[in-house]
Design a protein around this motif. Structure first.
Motif, short mmCIF file in Angstrom:
data_model
loop_
_atom_site.label_atom_id
_atom_site.label_comp_id
_atom_site.label_asym_id
_atom_site.label_seq_id
_atom_site.Cartn_x
_atom_site.Cartn_y
_atom_site.Cartn_z
N GLN A 171 64.54 20.53 -3.42
CA GLN A 171 64.06 19.89 -4.73
C GLN A 171 64.30 20.68 -5.88
N LEU A 172 63.72 22.06 -5.82
CA LEU A 172 63.69 22.88 -6.84
C LEU A 172 65.37 23.02 -7.26
N SER A 174 52.31 26.24 -11.80
CA SER A 174 53.67 26.07 -11.10
C SER A 174 53.81 24.59 -11.22
N ALA A 175 53.05 23.59 -10.87
CA ALA A 175 53.32 22.36 -11.02
C ALA A 175 53.79 22.00 -12.32
N VAL A 235 59.86 29.68 -16.67
CA VAL A 235 58.32 29.54 -16.50
C VAL A 235 57.95 29.72 -15.24
N PHE A 236 58.50 28.91 -14.31
CA PHE A 236 58.00 28.96 -12.75
C PHE A 236 58.10 30.24 -12.12
N ARG A 247 56.19 18.92 -7.72
CA ARG A 247 55.00 19.04 -8.71
C ARG A 247 53.82 18.61 -8.18
N GLY A 248 53.98 17.59 -7.66
CA GLY A 248 52.66 16.97 -6.67
C GLY A 248 52.12 17.91 -5.87
N ALA A 249 53.11 18.45 -4.90
CA ALA A 249 52.72 19.30 -3.68
C ALA A 249 51.81 20.37 -4.43
N PHE A 250 52.23 21.00 -5.34
CA PHE A 250 51.38 22.11 -5.85
C PHE A 250 50.24 21.82 -6.63
#
Length: 444
Positions: free
Chosen positions: A44-45, A101-102, A109-110, A172-175
């Motif tokens: 996904q990234l 991170s999210a 930035v990540f 993003r939700g996972a983080f």
């Protein structure tokens, strides 16, 4: 009192109980689960920001850069200040870095946020290792350190959880979800009692009595500490073995889910579950077996007593043989065609390689003086983190050049062989080095 976890001292083989070890294992587990999310959500990234395998493999390099800068200062603090408070602050920083991170708007930035997370881990590791050694005498250290190092390798749990959460909530939700365990762990660590430095060494040496509290030995200057460390011959073999093992294992486990997707056509969730879940099962089982083997009673006959290895030597043998056996299993895994055979051999690789976790890490604690353990494990952390970062980068670069992720993993196999041989090279030195620590602990 609030800081009551690990306060009780008894005459049992585990005088402070197992609660402190459980808390420190949770610290390591939460950190590794969050760290491993990158592997689970990597497709996904890459889809969102469009970077290739070489750049993907460089993400763990951020950890190596930051750890190299901070490991020694962190070790200096661990040898001189309250270690429980240091770790509490670190875990809170993890939670903030996870949220960051999210919320990262760009890949740059990540990347920077991942470096911040690595900074927190660099500060935590020397303090946690020093605490474990002071909570446990030599007899129970293989189990305590085995679970602690196992948690660091249990990235499979984060990969499995991350794959499920990414399919449900997006990366993003996972983080964001993973920030919650960090906050809960920080509360537990804040309750951890600060043990007396070197007390368990004196207990092992048989010089504890009267209930008097000994003042902690002054570690001296940083230069003095380094001079003591470089003279410990066991550290050269076990430290090099753990570094090489981290490089190879880091590269293999980081790319395992992607390999299952590309080679066998598994989906995100299935690849994460197979690549991470089976590795987790193998590491847990291997740690249990490795710790049990270190407790094995050799009981030689009187005529052969001089030929039997000491407990410290036996740990080095178990660790080195485990790494070499794991290498053979991973070599076979890369050669087979079927997904079932690959998964079985991947599990066997994790099982055998994990023997080194309780054995070699406890050997390091046994040969380090109490006042130098923070610096010793800080130096070890530099090697392990650099190795763990170079491994994924090496696999990604070779994969891109050869257009084959399977080929990209091949260079890691001879490195694993080197790790097993280096561990066995410490055999002649570990027993006298460990005895030297006990003799110093018993001296006035």
């Amino acid at each position: 009192m609030w800081r009551s976890i690990g306060r009780t001292r008894t005459a049992s083989p585990v005088p402070y109980g197992w609660a402190p070890a459980v808390v420190l294992v949770l610290v390591s587990l939460v950190d590794r689960m969050e760290y491993s999310l990158v592997s689970a959500v990597l497709p996904q990234l890459q889809a969102e920001w469009g970077f290739g395998d070489a750049v993907a493999g460089s993400i763990p390099t951020a950890a190596a850069i930051t750890t190299g800068l901070l490991a020694v200062p962190a070790a200096y603090l661990a040898d001189r200040y309250d270690r429980g408070r240091i770790i509490t602050v670190v875990v809170l920083v993890w939670a903030l870095a996870t949220v960051g991170s999210a919320l990262a708007p760009t890949f740059a930035v990540f990347y920077l946020v991942r470096m911040g997370l690595a900074a927190a881990e660099a500060i935590d590791n020397p303090a946690s290792a020093s605490l474990l050694a002071d909570f446990h005498p030599s007899a129970s250290r293989p189990t305590a350190f085995g679970w602690w190092r196992t948690a660091a390798y249990l990235g499979g749990a984060g990969i499995v959880l991350g794959g499920v959460l990414a399919e449900w909530l997006g990366w993003r939700g996972a983080f964001l979800v993973m920030a919650l365990p960090g906050l809960a762990t920080a509360v537990l660590v804040s309750r951890l009692h600060e043990p007396e430095r070197g007390w368990t060494d004196r207990l092992t040496a048989g010089v504890v009595g009267g209930g008097a509290t000994e003042p902690a030995r002054d570690p001296g200057t940083l230069r003095t500490q380094w001079r003591r460390l470089v003279s410990i011959r066991t550290l050269w073999g076990t430290g090099a073995a753990l570094t090489v093992m981290s490089l190879a294992v880091g590269g293999l486990t980081f790319w395992a889910p992607s390999l299952l997707q590309r080679r066998y056509g598994l989906g995100d969730g299935a690849a994460a579950a197979a690549g991470g879940g089976l590795t987790l099962i193998g590491v847990v089982a291997g740690t249990l077996v490795g710790a049990a083997l270190t407790r094995r009673s050799l009981a030689p006959t009187p005529a052969r007593r001089h030929l039997a290895p000491t407990p410290a030597q036996w740990r080095v043998v178990v660790g080195g043989v485990g790494i070499l056996g794991g290498t053979a299993a991973m070599t076979a895994a890369l050669a087979v065609e079927g997904v079932l055979a690959f998964c079985v051999l991947l599990t066997l690789f994790a099982f055998l390689a994990a023997w080194a976790l309780p054995t070699l890490t406890s050997c390091v604690a046994d040969v380090l003086p109490a006042q130098d353990r923070g610096l010793g494990y800080g130096a070890l952390q530099i090697g392990a983190t650099v190795g763990g970062a170079i491994g994924p980068l090496l696999v990604g670069a070779v994969s891109e050049a050869a257009d084959s992720l399977t080929v990209g993993m091949v260079p890691l196999l001879p490195l694993l062989v080197m790790g097993g041989v280096l561990a066995l090279c410490a055999y002649p030195f570990v027993a006298p080095d460990a005895q030297r620590v006990l003799d110093a602990a018993g001296a006035p």
